[in-house]
Design an enzyme around this catalytic site. Structure first.
Site, mmCIF file in Angstrom:
data_model
loop_
_atom_site.group_PDB
_atom_site.id
_atom_site.type_symbol
_atom_site.label_atom_id
_atom_site.label_comp_id
_atom_site.label_asym_id
_atom_site.label_seq_id
_atom_site.Cartn_x
_atom_site.Cartn_y
_atom_site.Cartn_z
ATOM 1 N N CYS A 126 -5.021 -3.524 2.568
ATOM 2 C CA CYS A 126 -4.718 -3.592 4.002
ATOM 3 C C CYS A 126 -5.942 -3.842 4.876
ATOM 4 O O CYS A 126 -6.499 -4.914 4.860
ATOM 5 C CB CYS A 126 -3.950 -2.335 4.435
ATOM 6 S SG CYS A 126 -2.947 -2.669 5.907
ATOM 7 N N VAL A 135 0.109 -2.463 10.652
ATOM 8 C CA VAL A 135 0.706 -2.110 11.936
ATOM 9 C C VAL A 135 0.196 -3.030 13.055
ATOM 10 O O VAL A 135 0.921 -3.324 13.987
ATOM 11 C CB VAL A 135 0.482 -0.624 12.299
ATOM 12 C CG1 VAL A 135 1.295 0.283 11.413
ATOM 13 C CG2 VAL A 135 -0.990 -0.242 12.224
ATOM 14 N N LYS A 193 -9.549 1.930 -1.730
ATOM 15 C CA LYS A 193 -9.744 1.251 -0.436
ATOM 16 C C LYS A 193 -11.090 1.619 0.191
ATOM 17 O O LYS A 193 -11.388 2.798 0.398
ATOM 18 C CB LYS A 193 -8.594 1.638 0.493
ATOM 19 C CG LYS A 193 -8.554 0.928 1.832
ATOM 20 C CD LYS A 193 -7.297 1.358 2.603
ATOM 21 C CE LYS A 193 -7.094 0.602 3.893
ATOM 22 N NZ LYS A 193 -5.828 1.001 4.568
ATOM 23 N N GLU A 203 0.857 -1.188 0.000
ATOM 24 C CA GLU A 203 0.000 0.000 0.000
ATOM 25 C C GLU A 203 0.901 1.249 0.000
ATOM 26 O O GLU A 203 1.952 1.247 0.647
ATOM 27 C CB GLU A 203 -0.817 -0.072 1.305
ATOM 28 C CG GLU A 203 -1.772 1.053 1.570
ATOM 29 C CD GLU A 203 -2.466 0.869 2.944
ATOM 30 O OE1 GLU A 203 -2.031 0.011 3.769
ATOM 31 O OE2 GLU A 203 -3.447 1.589 3.192
HETATM 32 C C1 ACM Z 1 -3.863 -0.209 7.181
HETATM 33 O O1 ACM Z 1 -4.975 -0.356 6.677
HETATM 34 N N1 ACM Z 1 -2.890 0.395 6.537
HETATM 35 C C2 ACM Z 1 -3.569 -0.737 8.512
#
Ligand code: ACM
Length: 261
Positions: free
Chosen positions: A142, A169, A109, A38
Protein backbone atom coordinates in the site's frame (compact mmCIF):
# COMPACT_ATOMS: atom_id res chain seq x y z
CA UNK A 1 1.77 -16.03 -17.84
CA UNK A 2 -1.51 -15.04 -16.16
CA UNK A 3 -1.34 -12.53 -13.33
CA UNK A 4 -4.29 -11.39 -11.27
CA UNK A 5 -5.78 -10.05 -8.07
CA UNK A 6 -8.67 -10.46 -5.68
CA UNK A 7 -10.61 -7.37 -4.68
CA UNK A 8 -12.34 -8.31 -1.43
CA UNK A 9 -14.55 -6.89 1.33
CA UNK A 10 -13.13 -8.33 4.55
CA UNK A 11 -15.21 -8.14 7.72
CA UNK A 12 -13.10 -6.92 10.62
CA UNK A 13 -11.90 -9.70 12.90
CA UNK A 14 -13.66 -12.53 11.02
CA UNK A 15 -10.48 -14.28 9.99
CA UNK A 16 -11.98 -17.65 9.09
CA UNK A 17 -14.74 -16.15 6.93
CA UNK A 18 -12.35 -13.75 5.21
CA UNK A 19 -9.87 -16.53 4.49
CA UNK A 20 -12.59 -18.93 3.27
CA UNK A 21 -13.95 -16.27 0.89
CA UNK A 22 -10.52 -15.57 -0.54
CA UNK A 23 -9.85 -19.29 -1.02
CA UNK A 24 -13.16 -19.71 -2.88
CA UNK A 25 -12.37 -16.76 -5.13
CA UNK A 26 -8.89 -18.12 -5.90
CA UNK A 27 -10.28 -21.56 -6.69
CA UNK A 28 -12.39 -19.95 -9.41
CA UNK A 29 -9.60 -17.79 -10.85
CA UNK A 30 -7.36 -19.09 -13.60
CA UNK A 31 -3.96 -17.52 -12.87
CA UNK A 32 -0.29 -18.33 -12.23
CA UNK A 33 0.20 -15.45 -9.80
CA UNK A 34 -2.48 -13.77 -7.70
CA UNK A 35 -2.22 -10.84 -5.29
CA UNK A 36 -4.60 -10.37 -2.34
CA UNK A 37 -5.19 -7.09 -0.47
CA UNK A 38 -3.26 -5.84 2.54
CA UNK A 39 -4.52 -7.35 5.85
CA UNK A 40 -6.93 -9.44 3.80
CA UNK A 41 -7.82 -11.84 6.61
CA UNK A 42 -8.26 -9.45 9.56
CA UNK A 43 -9.58 -6.19 8.14
CA UNK A 44 -7.74 -2.91 8.63
CA UNK A 45 -8.88 -0.62 11.42
CA UNK A 46 -7.44 -1.97 14.66
CA UNK A 47 -8.24 0.00 17.80
CA UNK A 48 -5.13 -0.92 19.79
CA UNK A 49 -1.82 -2.67 19.49
CA UNK A 50 -3.18 -5.42 21.76
CA UNK A 51 -5.97 -6.08 19.27
CA UNK A 52 -3.50 -6.25 16.39
CA UNK A 53 -1.29 -8.68 18.33
CA UNK A 54 -4.32 -10.86 19.16
CA UNK A 55 -5.34 -11.12 15.50
CA UNK A 56 -1.84 -11.38 14.03
CA UNK A 57 -0.22 -14.70 13.16
CA UNK A 58 3.23 -16.15 13.02
CA UNK A 59 4.63 -16.46 9.50
CA UNK A 60 4.85 -19.11 8.13
CA UNK A 61 3.54 -21.23 11.05
CA UNK A 62 0.15 -19.50 11.35
CA UNK A 63 -3.13 -20.90 10.10
CA UNK A 64 -3.62 -18.36 7.29
CA UNK A 65 -0.23 -18.98 5.70
CA UNK A 66 -0.70 -22.75 6.01
CA UNK A 67 -4.08 -22.62 4.26
CA UNK A 68 -2.62 -20.43 1.50
CA UNK A 69 0.26 -22.87 1.03
CA UNK A 70 -2.17 -25.79 0.65
CA UNK A 71 -4.08 -23.95 -2.06
CA UNK A 72 -0.88 -22.89 -3.83
CA UNK A 73 0.20 -26.55 -3.97
CA UNK A 74 -3.22 -27.76 -5.12
CA UNK A 75 -3.54 -25.10 -7.86
CA UNK A 76 0.17 -24.75 -8.78
CA UNK A 77 -0.26 -21.08 -7.99
CA UNK A 78 1.90 -18.30 -6.54
CA UNK A 79 0.07 -16.14 -3.98
CA UNK A 80 1.05 -12.81 -2.45
CA UNK A 81 -1.24 -11.93 0.47
CA UNK A 82 -1.20 -9.18 3.10
CA UNK A 83 -1.64 -10.16 6.74
CA UNK A 84 -0.71 -9.02 10.23
CA UNK A 85 2.41 -10.84 11.39
CA UNK A 86 3.19 -11.51 15.05
CA UNK A 87 6.72 -11.90 16.31
CA UNK A 88 6.92 -12.08 20.13
CA UNK A 89 5.05 -8.99 21.43
CA UNK A 90 5.44 -7.12 18.12
CA UNK A 91 3.31 -6.92 15.03
CA UNK A 92 4.21 -6.16 11.43
CA UNK A 93 2.02 -5.27 8.47
CA UNK A 94 3.36 -8.03 6.25
CA UNK A 95 2.80 -9.89 3.00
CA UNK A 96 3.61 -13.54 2.41
CA UNK A 97 4.67 -15.15 -0.83
CA UNK A 98 3.79 -18.83 -1.15
CA UNK A 99 3.94 -21.16 -4.13
CA UNK A 100 3.60 -24.74 -5.34
CA UNK A 101 6.57 -25.77 -3.18
CA UNK A 102 5.42 -23.98 -0.04
CA UNK A 103 6.50 -20.84 1.80
CA UNK A 104 8.86 -18.56 -0.14
CA UNK A 105 9.16 -15.26 1.68
CA UNK A 106 7.67 -12.48 3.75
CA UNK A 107 7.86 -8.70 3.31
CA UNK A 108 7.25 -6.29 6.21
CA UNK A 109 5.76 -2.93 5.16
CA UNK A 110 8.43 -0.23 5.36
CA UNK A 111 6.20 2.87 5.24
CA UNK A 112 3.38 2.72 7.77
CA UNK A 113 0.35 4.90 7.03
CA UNK A 114 -1.36 7.07 9.67
CA UNK A 115 -2.65 5.07 12.68
CA UNK A 116 -0.78 1.97 11.55
CA UNK A 117 2.14 3.55 13.42
CA UNK A 118 0.26 2.80 16.66
CA UNK A 119 -0.32 -0.87 15.86
CA UNK A 120 2.69 -2.05 13.87
CA UNK A 121 6.45 -1.88 13.94
CA UNK A 122 7.93 -0.51 10.69
CA UNK A 123 9.44 -3.15 8.44
CA UNK A 124 13.00 -4.16 9.18
CA UNK A 125 13.73 -6.57 6.33
CA UNK A 126 15.10 -6.07 2.86
CA UNK A 127 13.26 -5.35 -0.37
CA UNK A 128 13.65 -8.75 -1.94
CA UNK A 129 13.05 -9.94 -5.47
CA UNK A 130 11.89 -13.54 -5.91
CA UNK A 131 12.36 -15.65 -9.02
CA UNK A 132 9.16 -17.67 -9.43
CA UNK A 133 10.24 -19.29 -12.69
CA UNK A 134 8.05 -17.44 -15.18
CA UNK A 135 8.97 -14.02 -13.74
CA UNK A 136 10.85 -12.19 -11.01
CA UNK A 137 8.56 -10.47 -8.55
CA UNK A 138 8.94 -7.79 -5.92
CA UNK A 139 6.54 -6.98 -3.09
CA UNK A 140 5.53 -3.66 -1.55
CA UNK A 141 2.48 -2.83 0.57
CA UNK A 142 0.00 0.00 0.00
CA UNK A 143 1.49 3.35 1.21
CA UNK A 144 4.95 2.19 0.06
CA UNK A 145 3.79 3.45 -3.36
CA UNK A 146 4.13 7.05 -2.09
CA UNK A 147 7.90 6.50 -1.85
CA UNK A 148 9.10 5.97 -5.43
CA UNK A 149 12.39 4.60 -4.12
CA UNK A 150 10.63 1.36 -3.23
CA UNK A 151 9.50 0.51 -6.75
CA UNK A 152 12.82 1.75 -8.12
CA UNK A 153 14.79 -0.42 -5.73
CA UNK A 154 12.73 -3.49 -6.63
CA UNK A 155 13.14 -2.73 -10.36
CA UNK A 156 16.91 -2.24 -9.96
CA UNK A 157 17.05 -5.61 -8.22
CA UNK A 158 15.42 -7.16 -11.26
CA UNK A 159 11.69 -7.31 -10.50
CA UNK A 160 9.47 -7.73 -13.58
CA UNK A 161 6.22 -7.50 -11.63
CA UNK A 162 5.47 -5.39 -8.56
CA UNK A 163 2.97 -7.19 -6.33
CA UNK A 164 1.15 -4.55 -4.29
CA UNK A 165 -1.35 -5.62 -1.63
CA UNK A 166 -3.25 -2.49 -0.58
CA UNK A 167 -6.00 -1.01 1.59
CA UNK A 168 -6.13 2.34 -0.17
CA UNK A 169 -8.10 5.23 1.29
CA UNK A 170 -6.49 8.19 -0.52
CA UNK A 171 -7.48 8.57 -4.18
CA UNK A 172 -4.07 9.02 -5.83
CA UNK A 173 -2.53 5.58 -6.07
CA UNK A 174 -4.21 4.08 -9.16
CA UNK A 175 -3.00 6.98 -11.36
CA UNK A 176 0.38 7.29 -9.62
CA UNK A 177 1.17 3.61 -10.15
CA UNK A 178 0.95 4.22 -13.90
CA UNK A 179 3.99 6.48 -13.53
CA UNK A 180 5.77 3.95 -11.28
CA UNK A 181 5.37 1.40 -14.12
CA UNK A 182 6.51 3.74 -16.90
CA UNK A 183 9.55 5.03 -15.01
CA UNK A 184 10.68 1.50 -14.09
CA UNK A 185 9.27 -0.45 -17.02
CA UNK A 186 7.64 -3.01 -14.78
CA UNK A 187 4.22 -4.58 -14.46
CA UNK A 188 2.23 -3.86 -11.30
CA UNK A 189 -0.68 -5.60 -9.63
CA UNK A 190 -2.41 -3.48 -6.99
CA UNK A 191 -4.94 -5.56 -5.03
CA UNK A 192 -7.18 -3.32 -2.98
CA UNK A 193 -10.28 -3.87 -0.85
CA UNK A 194 -13.67 -2.18 -0.85
CA UNK A 195 -16.11 -1.11 1.85
CA UNK A 196 -16.00 1.10 4.95
CA UNK A 197 -14.76 0.37 8.46
CA UNK A 198 -15.77 2.53 11.44
CA UNK A 199 -14.26 1.03 14.56
CA UNK A 200 -13.43 4.42 16.11
CA UNK A 201 -14.59 8.03 15.64
CA UNK A 202 -13.21 8.00 12.14
CA UNK A 203 -14.71 5.99 9.29
CA UNK A 204 -12.31 4.73 6.65
CA UNK A 205 -13.60 4.04 3.13
CA UNK A 206 -11.50 1.94 0.81
CA UNK A 207 -11.40 2.88 -2.86
CA UNK A 208 -11.36 -0.49 -4.67
CA UNK A 209 -10.11 0.14 -8.23
CA UNK A 210 -7.58 -2.68 -8.00
CA UNK A 211 -5.58 -2.85 -11.18
CA UNK A 212 -3.09 -4.63 -13.38
CA UNK A 213 -0.69 -2.31 -15.23
CA UNK A 214 1.62 -2.96 -18.16
CA UNK A 215 5.22 -1.82 -18.52
CA UNK A 216 4.28 1.27 -20.55
CA UNK A 217 1.65 2.28 -18.03
CA UNK A 218 -1.20 0.58 -19.88
CA UNK A 219 -4.20 -0.14 -17.66
CA UNK A 220 -4.65 -3.81 -18.55
CA UNK A 221 -7.57 -4.01 -16.15
CA UNK A 222 -9.03 -1.76 -13.47
CA UNK A 223 -11.77 -2.95 -11.12
CA UNK A 224 -14.81 -1.01 -9.91
CA UNK A 225 -14.65 1.03 -6.71
CA UNK A 226 -17.39 -0.90 -4.94
CA UNK A 227 -17.50 -4.50 -6.20
CA UNK A 228 -15.96 -7.68 -4.92
CA UNK A 229 -14.21 -9.14 -7.95
CA UNK A 230 -11.23 -11.05 -9.26
CA UNK A 231 -9.37 -10.78 -12.55
CA UNK A 232 -6.35 -12.23 -14.28
CA UNK A 233 -4.73 -11.14 -17.54
CA UNK A 234 -2.11 -12.69 -19.78
CA UNK A 235 1.25 -10.90 -19.86
CA UNK A 236 4.75 -11.53 -21.15
CA UNK A 237 7.23 -10.79 -18.32
CA UNK A 238 9.95 -10.25 -20.96
CA UNK A 239 8.34 -6.85 -21.67
CA UNK A 240 9.90 -5.71 -18.39
CA UNK A 241 13.42 -6.89 -19.20
CA UNK A 242 14.45 -4.43 -21.92
CA UNK A 243 15.11 -1.09 -20.22
CA UNK A 244 16.14 0.69 -23.44
CA UNK A 245 13.86 3.77 -23.81
CA UNK A 246 15.31 4.90 -27.16
CA UNK A 247 18.33 3.60 -29.06
CA UNK A 248 20.51 5.86 -26.92
CA UNK A 249 18.60 6.05 -23.63
CA UNK A 250 18.64 3.39 -20.97
CA UNK A 251 16.35 3.59 -17.98
CA UNK A 252 18.95 2.55 -15.44
CA UNK A 253 22.30 3.30 -17.07
CA UNK A 254 21.36 6.92 -17.87
CA UNK A 255 20.65 7.82 -14.25
CA UNK A 256 22.98 10.61 -13.04
CA UNK A 257 23.32 9.06 -9.63
CA UNK A 258 26.19 11.26 -8.45
CA UNK A 259 23.86 14.30 -8.59
CA UNK A 260 21.10 12.69 -6.57
CA UNK A 261 22.44 13.22 -3.05
C1 ACM B 1 -2.33 2.21 3.46
O1 ACM B 1 -1.10 2.16 3.44
N1 ACM B 1 -3.05 1.20 3.86
C2 ACM B 1 -3.03 3.41 3.00
Amino acid sequence: MKIGFLQTFPIFGKKTENLDNAILMMKELNANLVVLPELFNTGYQFTSKAEAVALAEMIPEGQTTRVLINLAKEKQLYIVAGLAERENEHCYNSAVLVGPHGFIGCYRKLHLFYNEKQWFEPGNGELAVYDIGQARIGIMICFDWFFPEVTRCLALKGADIICHPANLVLPYCPQAMITRCIENRVFAITANRIGTEKRSEEALSFIGTSQILGTRGEVLYRAASDQVESMAVEIDPNDARNKQITLVNHLFNDRRVKFFM
